[in-house]
Motif scaffolding. Structure first.
Motif, PDB file in Angstrom:
ATOM      1  N   ASN A 137      35.170  60.838 -36.644  1.00 45.73           N
ATOM      2  CA  ASN A 137      35.323  61.822 -35.570  1.00 45.73           C
ATOM      3  C   ASN A 137      36.743  61.845 -35.030  1.00 45.73           C
ATOM      4  O   ASN A 137      37.301  62.914 -34.749  1.00 45.73           O
ATOM      5  N   ARG A 164      35.639  71.363 -25.422  1.00 52.60           N
ATOM      6  CA  ARG A 164      36.389  71.832 -26.575  1.00 52.60           C
ATOM      7  C   ARG A 164      37.800  72.182 -26.172  1.00 52.60           C
ATOM      8  O   ARG A 164      38.051  72.649 -25.053  1.00 52.60           O
ATOM      9  N   SER A 208      34.724  73.853 -32.622  1.00 51.15           N
ATOM     10  CA  SER A 208      33.904  72.666 -32.847  1.00 51.15           C
ATOM     11  C   SER A 208      32.751  72.702 -31.872  1.00 51.15           C
ATOM     12  O   SER A 208      32.710  73.510 -30.944  1.00 51.15           O
ATOM     13  N   HIS A 238      42.947  69.707 -34.749  1.00 47.46           N
ATOM     14  CA  HIS A 238      43.709  70.198 -33.594  1.00 47.46           C
ATOM     15  C   HIS A 238      45.202  70.009 -33.745  1.00 47.46           C
ATOM     16  O   HIS A 238      45.936  70.113 -32.749  1.00 47.46           O
ATOM     17  N   GLY A 298      32.009  65.578 -30.802  1.00 48.90           N
ATOM     18  CA  GLY A 298      32.617  64.488 -31.555  1.00 48.90           C
ATOM     19  C   GLY A 298      33.136  63.369 -30.680  1.00 48.90           C
ATOM     20  O   GLY A 298      32.799  62.192 -30.868  1.00 48.90           O
ATOM     21  N   LEU A 299      33.956  63.710 -29.681  1.00 51.08           N
ATOM     22  CA  LEU A 299      34.528  62.668 -28.824  1.00 51.08           C
ATOM     23  C   LEU A 299      33.480  62.091 -27.878  1.00 51.08           C
ATOM     24  O   LEU A 299      33.584  60.922 -27.481  1.00 51.08           O
ATOM     25  N   ASN A 323      39.199  64.989 -35.425  1.00 48.87           N
ATOM     26  CA  ASN A 323      39.780  65.576 -34.221  1.00 48.87           C
ATOM     27  C   ASN A 323      41.287  65.753 -34.376  1.00 48.87           C
ATOM     28  O   ASN A 323      41.854  66.788 -34.013  1.00 48.87           O
TER      29      ASN A 323
END
Length: 520
Positions: A400, A451, A462, A408, A466-467, A404
């Motif tokens: 993840n 996001r 996304s 980004h 994830g985070l 990420n």
């Protein structure tokens, strides 16, 4: 992904009366008020006594001055004609009856001291007053008595009167006894004041401490409540202020009773919040679990339709591929939601020794396969870093974080992954040189569905989970994760407890553990 860090509020401490404790302020008030009262009484007493004593001295000086002319005017012989007044002629020394010891008598004429003498006890040496001529000549004639410093003789009260022959008679009385009385009274008042203030201060400390003891117990109860974890899970608030400290007839009791009522309301709100969260968590878990089967069926039917021996029109084949792709995306979202629901429910993860360095190598290899145009860099120690945790979940955390960084940041951005170990914990850092995290998003980066852009497309956006999964998994493993970001640099830092065992577990077969050639 970086941005300017949020400005932290500066806490200014003002050292003044408001920064002191209530106990200190009450004791100070109990001491200051009597001190002011004693000061007023002492000053008033000293001023009044000074006026009275100096007034008495002036009365005595006036009486002594009325007798002083006889000191320097001896009677003429019988039958002799009266002499013509001549102030320059010295006169014999002598004091009329009624003068007190220490009385000073002086006679001046035309700016010259003709005679001067001090009355002393019999047998005492006569003091030398010759050095006081300048002071005696400065005494104004016909005015009220004034105080003068006569050197070794001390302070005197002097008055001057003119005589018919042109002479000036100066009479003075010592102020030693008067000043001693004033000093004695000032010392007694000051000493008594100090003793009384010390006694008041000690008694004030005892009384205030005893009076504020219930307030201290109320504060201790509030402190224990503030140390409870109230933001998640089932919360119980067994702490309450004792009944004796919640008596509404007293001020402290009113505070204790108000705190108890507040704890009751907070406890009810927390119970309602926990019940609502439990229902939502259970719904998400049940929905995620139930959705996995139909999603798998959708994917299977879509794949089976594309592999049919019967010819499929191109537009239908395209739609089937899109159905299968979106089913895969929905499956990933459902799996993430199910994982978060299980972590929220407090389900324990596996705890065992995990080789963090090897996990990092595998994760970077996978990231390179997904983003070959990024500059992936590795900084690993010579020895394996063993941590305690769930290998599969930690691998998901790494995936993840790297995803990420890849999504980004633009292509060609350097991404550095480092692993270190010190002080009983392992530290994993993922740093990139991308544009950064927006300032308004930095404080909410680990929240769910947060996001960096508003797009929800698979290519640009996304799910925003994830985070949050990283934060939840690391927290469940007993670690911590944080982020700091400025333009041109963003760094995620993960800390995990080291494994008590220093040896690495047996290596598991892996498809490819070698790094790509352009990773460092």
């Amino acid at each position: 992904m970086s941005s300017d860090p949020a400005n932290k509020p500066r806490i200014s401490r003002r050292w003044g009366p408001s920064s002191r404790s209530l106990r200190a302020r009450l004791v100070a008030a109990m001491v200051i008020l009597p001190a002011l009262a004693f000061l007023v009484v002492g000053v008033t007493t000293e001023v009044t006594l000074n006026k009275v004593l100096y007034g008495r001295v002036d009365d005595q000086l006036t009486a002594a001055a009325s007798r002083a002319p006889r000191t320097f005017e001896p009677p003429a012989p019988l039958g002799a004609a009266p002499n013509k007044p001549d102030c320059t002629q010295p006169r014999e020394r002598g004091f009329p009856p009624g003068q007190i010891i220490g009385t000073l008598a002086a006679r001046t004429c035309r700016g010259v001291v003709v005679n001067s003498d001090v009355l002393v006890e019999r047998g005492q040496p006569q003091p030398d007053v010759g050095a006081l001529n300048a002071t005696l000549l400065s005494v104004p004639v016909g005015t009220a008595p004034h105080s003068y410093d006569l050197g070794d003789l001390g302070d005197y009260r002097l008055v001057a009167r003119g005589m018919p022959d042109g002479a000036v008679l100066i009479t003075g009385l010592p102020l030693a006894e008067t000043q001693e009385t004033l000093y004695l009274v000032a010392g007694v008042v000051g000493g008594v004041t100090v003793l009384v203030l010390l006694a008041v201060g000690y008694a004030g400390v005892v009384i205030v401490r005893r009076a504020l003891r219930p307030l201290s117990r109320v504060a201790a109860t509030a402190t224990r409540v503030s140390q409870l974890t109230l933001d998640r899970g089932e919360v119980e608030l067994p702490q309450r202020v004792a009944e004796g400290d919640a008596d509404i007839r007293t001020e402290v009791g009113q505070v204790g009773a108000a705190l108890n009522r507040m704890l009751e309301h907070v406890g009810s709100a927390l119970e309602a919040r926990h019940a609502s969260e439990t229902q939502v968590r259970q719904f998400v878990a049940d929905a995620s679990h139930e959705l996995r089967t139909p999603l798998a069926a959708i994917r299977g039917y879509a794949e089976l339709s594309r592999r049919s021996r019967q010819p499929v029109p191109p537009d239908v084949a395209h739609m089937l591929r899109r159905v299968e792709s979106e089913a895969q995306r929905m499956t990933a979202l459902v799996e993430d939601l199910l994982l978060l629901a299980r972590l929220d429910a407090g389900r324990p993860l596996a705890h065992g020794p995990v080789d963090l360095t090897m996990l990092t190598v595998d994760a970077v290899s996978d990231a390179y396969a997904a983003g070959p145009h990024h500059d992936w860099r590795l900084d690993l120690p010579d020895e394996p870093v063993m941590v305690t945790g769930d290998s599969a979940r930690l691998q998901q955390v790494l995936a993840n974080l790297l995803t990420n960084a890849r999504v980004h940041t633009p292509e060609g951005t350097p991404v550095t992954i480092s692993v270190t170990a010190s002080a009983g914990q392992a530290t994993l850092r993922v740093a990139d040189a991308g544009p950064g995290i927006p300032a308004e998003l930095l404080a909410h980066i680990f929240e769910r569905f947060a996001r960096g852009d508003n797009s929800r497309s698979r290519a640009a956006g996304s799910t925003g989970l994830g985070l949050s999964i990283v934060h939840a998994v690391i927290g469940a493993q007993g670690g911590s994760v944080e982020v700091d970001s400025v333009p041109g640099r963003t760094r995620f830092t993960v800390r995990l407890p080291l494994s008590p065992s220093g040896s690495a577990p047996p290596a598991e077969p892996s498809g490819n553990r070698d790094l790509p050639q352009n990773t460092r």
